[in-house]
Design a protein around this motif. Structure first.
Motif, mmCIF file in Angstrom:
data_model
loop_
_atom_site.group_PDB
_atom_site.id
_atom_site.type_symbol
_atom_site.label_atom_id
_atom_site.label_comp_id
_atom_site.label_asym_id
_atom_site.label_seq_id
_atom_site.Cartn_x
_atom_site.Cartn_y
_atom_site.Cartn_z
ATOM 1 N N VAL A 32 5.582 -4.973 -13.360
ATOM 2 C CA VAL A 32 4.572 -4.370 -12.494
ATOM 3 C C VAL A 32 3.217 -4.943 -12.867
ATOM 4 O O VAL A 32 2.855 -4.997 -14.049
ATOM 5 C CB VAL A 32 4.551 -2.833 -12.634
ATOM 6 C CG1 VAL A 32 3.480 -2.234 -11.730
ATOM 7 C CG2 VAL A 32 5.910 -2.242 -12.309
ATOM 8 N N VAL A 33 2.464 -5.372 -11.856
ATOM 9 C CA VAL A 33 1.099 -5.849 -12.059
ATOM 10 C C VAL A 33 0.172 -4.816 -11.431
ATOM 11 O O VAL A 33 0.189 -4.625 -10.211
ATOM 12 C CB VAL A 33 0.876 -7.238 -11.434
ATOM 13 C CG1 VAL A 33 -0.571 -7.681 -11.600
ATOM 14 C CG2 VAL A 33 1.812 -8.258 -12.085
ATOM 15 N N ALA A 34 -0.630 -4.153 -12.243
ATOM 16 C CA ALA A 34 -1.471 -3.051 -11.776
ATOM 17 C C ALA A 34 -2.941 -3.407 -11.947
ATOM 18 O O ALA A 34 -3.358 -3.886 -12.998
ATOM 19 C CB ALA A 34 -1.157 -1.771 -12.553
ATOM 20 N N GLY A 35 -3.707 -3.184 -10.900
ATOM 21 C CA GLY A 35 -5.135 -3.452 -10.959
ATOM 22 C C GLY A 35 -5.498 -4.796 -10.359
ATOM 23 O O GLY A 35 -4.655 -5.509 -9.794
ATOM 24 N N SER A 64 -0.929 -0.199 -8.371
ATOM 25 C CA SER A 64 -2.084 -0.035 -9.243
ATOM 26 C C SER A 64 -2.348 1.441 -9.531
ATOM 27 O O SER A 64 -2.743 1.814 -10.639
ATOM 28 C CB SER A 64 -3.325 -0.670 -8.608
ATOM 29 O OG SER A 64 -3.140 -2.067 -8.451
ATOM 30 N N LEU A 65 -2.124 2.287 -8.518
ATOM 31 C CA LEU A 65 -2.340 3.722 -8.697
ATOM 32 C C LEU A 65 -1.167 4.395 -9.395
ATOM 33 O O LEU A 65 -1.369 5.310 -10.203
ATOM 34 C CB LEU A 65 -2.555 4.385 -7.329
ATOM 35 C CG LEU A 65 -3.892 4.135 -6.639
ATOM 36 C CD1 LEU A 65 -3.860 4.680 -5.221
ATOM 37 C CD2 LEU A 65 -5.043 4.775 -7.421
ATOM 38 N N CYS A 66 0.053 3.957 -9.095
ATOM 39 C CA CYS A 66 1.260 4.641 -9.594
ATOM 40 C C CYS A 66 2.255 3.651 -10.180
ATOM 41 O O CYS A 66 3.384 3.518 -9.673
ATOM 42 C CB CYS A 66 1.920 5.421 -8.468
ATOM 43 S SG CYS A 66 0.841 6.548 -7.579
ATOM 44 N N PRO A 67 1.900 2.922 -11.234
ATOM 45 C CA PRO A 67 2.829 1.915 -11.768
ATOM 46 C C PRO A 67 4.140 2.510 -12.266
ATOM 47 O O PRO A 67 5.177 1.838 -12.248
ATOM 48 C CB PRO A 67 2.035 1.270 -12.906
ATOM 49 C CG PRO A 67 0.980 2.270 -13.269
ATOM 50 C CD PRO A 67 0.638 2.972 -12.001
ATOM 51 N N ARG A 96 -1.625 -4.628 -16.846
ATOM 52 C CA ARG A 96 -2.601 -3.724 -16.244
ATOM 53 C C ARG A 96 -4.024 -4.213 -16.551
ATOM 54 O O ARG A 96 -4.381 -4.446 -17.723
ATOM 55 C CB ARG A 96 -2.437 -2.304 -16.767
ATOM 56 C CG ARG A 96 -3.397 -1.303 -16.120
ATOM 57 C CD ARG A 96 -3.475 -0.004 -16.920
ATOM 58 N NE ARG A 96 -2.278 0.779 -16.838
ATOM 59 C CZ ARG A 96 -2.025 1.665 -15.882
ATOM 60 N NH1 ARG A 96 -2.918 1.856 -14.923
ATOM 61 N NH2 ARG A 96 -0.917 2.357 -15.883
ATOM 62 N N GLU A 97 -4.829 -4.353 -15.498
ATOM 63 C CA GLU A 97 -6.243 -4.692 -15.667
ATOM 64 C C GLU A 97 -7.018 -3.402 -15.931
ATOM 65 O O GLU A 97 -7.018 -2.491 -15.105
ATOM 66 C CB GLU A 97 -6.782 -5.384 -14.418
ATOM 67 C CG GLU A 97 -8.260 -5.732 -14.486
ATOM 68 C CD GLU A 97 -8.592 -6.615 -15.670
ATOM 69 O OE1 GLU A 97 -9.265 -6.115 -16.610
ATOM 70 O OE2 GLU A 97 -8.161 -7.780 -15.673
ATOM 71 N N MET A 104 0.858 -1.174 0.000
ATOM 72 C CA MET A 104 0.000 0.000 0.000
ATOM 73 C C MET A 104 0.902 1.234 0.000
ATOM 74 O O MET A 104 2.127 1.126 0.093
ATOM 75 C CB MET A 104 -0.895 -0.021 1.234
ATOM 76 C CG MET A 104 -1.802 -1.246 1.315
ATOM 77 S SD MET A 104 -2.665 -1.385 2.905
ATOM 78 C CE MET A 104 -3.691 0.096 2.844
ATOM 79 N N GLY A 105 0.281 2.417 -0.067
ATOM 80 C CA GLY A 105 1.066 3.639 -0.098
ATOM 81 C C GLY A 105 1.978 3.777 1.106
ATOM 82 O O GLY A 105 3.129 4.216 0.985
#
Length: 632
Positions: free
Chosen positions: A120-123, A107-110, A146-147, A78-79
């Motif tokens: 990187v796996v985002a979403g 997910s927010l900042c790939p 990215r999803e 998380m952040g």
């Protein structure tokens, strides 16, 4: 034959925050290590090909393997975990492991991971993670997965709870829905999961509960960001939960997050009670309707928030809540209004945060257009002494001072007791019967008495006794729980929201001078270096070991370090370059003595000393940089 892959999934250490409940863990439940397990990693493990060998390490409850037998390492975050997540990714990548970054912040900042991760796996992961796994087996991985759509939660598998050390957590997480129908300007939930709540089938929830029931789990937290985002479906879930408990003659105690409009629906409230929900967390944010409308939280603006909280209490359900100061309509007077509301509501776990503009939210975009964002400011934990933009109707430093003052007022013994008395006037029939045995309850009470009440002196004992005397007997477990929560917050505030940072700096400077004077020979020979480093919000005591030091270091010096950490919010950085082998046992005893303050102790060891003296990274912050700067 499919390629066998050894996957290590890591949940990085959280920095201490409002939600760490560190005092509770250390003093009331010493057999536990933290609050909630990493549900996301357990879900990710279930999405892996069946022939993969998967291991989950949660650094919050167990040490990191520094040279794991793994083909692939995934690090979530998380952040608030980003700094540690970055450190772990760089370390393992530097050891020639293939590293993947994921989690809510990725997910927010790939883009922030481009130089520190191979992929990187985002979403949401249900669809894209299996694609990555297949590509990894074929040696055809991409740098970003990215999803872009929405996952049907019927396709989300039962998490691999068997890979988690569930006995080390106070509560176990599960999820029913994703998404929230509201449009709060500051919230990133709708950015990640959308505004249309999606849910798992009830039989799927039952299957997950079967797994947890088989492991003896009693306390469950539905991590949904708004369990009642779709009230019709929520009612179906609650009926199912009540029926499940009756059918299995098993009593789970539940908690979750909901919106304030829970108080408007009598049927929904009764169902929460029937399902045995002990508490709900609500983002109340502010009692100022104008502020709420301005930031798009209209669902709260049309309600009498105090009346709503008391309605929920009347159904036997406790309320934890989030509050925010820093909206454009807020002034310094807003802190007093928040104080008055929290006291009148009796909410003990009141998380007051400074408004923070999270990436990709409408608030962040607006403040960026207005030129009010502060470059390089933190944007992870909104309960820290700072935020990432300039407030509109109050000075930045005045806001910080008022924020500190509010917390110190809220968590004085007088205020803790006052809120308990207010709550028990309205919450007289607790819905949840609890999951602790009689012996466990006695142990909890004994720990509270010895470690929390007696150290506070006769007045704290008197206030505790009065809260019990004025409450009905069947609310006494709630009274005890609130005192534990209040003292936990009080301990956090005392250490992190000190009124006098100058005093703390002076204490560290004096400690450094005294420690150095105890071991003059080692200091002169360069075997020991002790100094202090000042920070904006406090000070750090820095100790460097380069070889054999006098015996007194492991006795009197250890006591002085312990006293400093116990009586202040100071931090300690211990750099162990080398040590006398005959002193290994003494060094181990020193670390054991300092372990209760491990959240504030950073330790660096050389490669050689790391083999001789393993450091538990779940206790201390193990610095993994190969050549950090020395003490200054």
């Amino acid at each position: 034959m499919p390629r066998k892959v050894r996957l290590l999934l890591i949940n990085p250490r959280f920095p201490e925050s409002f939600w760490s409940f560190r005092w509770t863990i250390e003093n009331i439940f010493p057999d536990k290590r933290t609050i909630n397990p990493p549900l996301g990693l357990a879900t990710l493990a279930a999405l892996c090909p069946p022939h993969w060998e998967v291991q989950i390490v949660d650094e919050n409850v167990e040490p990191l393997p520094l040279s794991p037998e793994a083909d692939l390492i995934g690090v979530c975050g998380m952040g608030t975990q980003f700094a540690r997540q970055e450190e772990l990714l760089r370390y393992y990548r530097g050891q020639d492991y293939y590293v993947v970054a994921g989690g809510s912040y990725a997910s927010l900042c790939p883009d922030r991971y481009a130089d520190i991760a191979d992929t990187v796996v985002a979403g949401e992961a249900e669809y894209i993670w299996p694609v990555f796994c297949a590509d990894f087996e074929e040696h055809a991985v991409r740098t970003l997965y990215r999803e872009t759509g929405e996952v049907d939660l019927r396709h989300s598998p039962t998490p691999r709870y068997d890979l988690l050390k569930l006995d080390r957590y106070t509560t176990v997480s599960l999820q029913f829905s994703r998404g929230c129908p509201y449009r709060c300007e500051f919230c990133d939930i709708i950015v990640m999961f959308g505004r249309r709540p999606r849910t798992k089938p009830l039989e799927q929830v039952g299957a997950e509960m079967d797994v947890l029931r088989a492991q003896g789990v009693r306390s469950l937290f539905f991590v949904d960001d708004n369990l009642i985002g779709n009230k019709k479906v929520a009612k179906q879930l609650l009926r199912f939960l009540a029926d499940y408990q009756a059918r299995h003659q098993y009593r789970f105690s539940f908690g979750t997050e909901v919106s304030l409009n829970l108080a408007e629906d009598e049927d929904l409230l009764e169902l929460f009670r029937a399902a045995n929900f002990a508490w709900v967390f609500i983002g109340i944010e502010s009692s100022d309707a104008e502020s709420l409308r301005a930031i798009g939280k209209t669902q709260n603006a049309r309600l009498d928030a105090l009346g709503a909280v008391r309605t929920i209490y009347a159904h036997g359900i406790d309320v934890m809540a989030g509050f925010i100061v820093g909206f454009d309509n807020d002034t310094l007077d807003s802190f007093e209004r928040q104080h008055q509301f929290i006291r009148a509501s009796g909410i003990q776990v009141a998380m007051v945060g400074l408004l923070t503009a999270l990436p990709r939210t409408r608030l962040h975009q607006r403040l960026q257009r207005e030129g009010r964002l502060i470059p390089q400011a933190h944007q992870g934990d909104n309960t820290k002494l700072g935020t990432n933009f300039l407030p509109k109707r109050m000075g930045y430093q005045d806001m910080i001072l008022s924020y500190k003052s509010l917390f110190r007022r809220l968590f004085s013994d007088r205020e803790i007791a006052a809120r308990i008395r207010e709550k028990t006037r309205h919450l007289q029939r607790p819905a949840a019967t609890g999951h602790h045995s009689a012996a466990e309850r006695l142990r909890i009470l004994g720990n509270l008495l010895v470690r929390g009440l007696l150290p506070g002196g006769p007045m704290r004992l008197l206030r505790f006794a009065r809260t019990l005397h004025l409450a009905r007997v069947h609310t006494w477990p709630l009274v005890i729980t609130d005192w534990i929560a209040g003292l936990t917050m009080s301990d956090y505030v005392r250490r992190h929201f000190s009124e006098d940072s100058g005093r703390e700096r002076s204490l560290v400077h004096q400690a450094a001078a005294r420690l150095a004077s105890l071991c003059p020979n080692a200091v002169q020979a360069g075997m020991l270096e002790i100094s202090s480093r000042l920070r904006n919000d406090g000070a750090d005591l820095q100790v460097v070991l380069r070889g054999h030091v006098e015996q007194i270091f492991y006795t009197r010096a250890a006591r002085r370090m312990e006293k400093l950490l116990r009586g202040s919010a100071a931090t300690l950085t211990l750099r162990i370059e080398a040590f006398g082998l005959e002193q290994r046992q003494q060094l181990e005893k020193l670390l054991e003595r300092l372990a209760p303050y491990g959240q504030r102790i950073s330790i660096w060891t050389s490669q050689r000393t790391r083999q001789l003296l393993p450091i538990d990274s779940s206790v201390f912050h193990l610095i993994l940089d190969e050549a950090p700067a020395g003490a200054q």
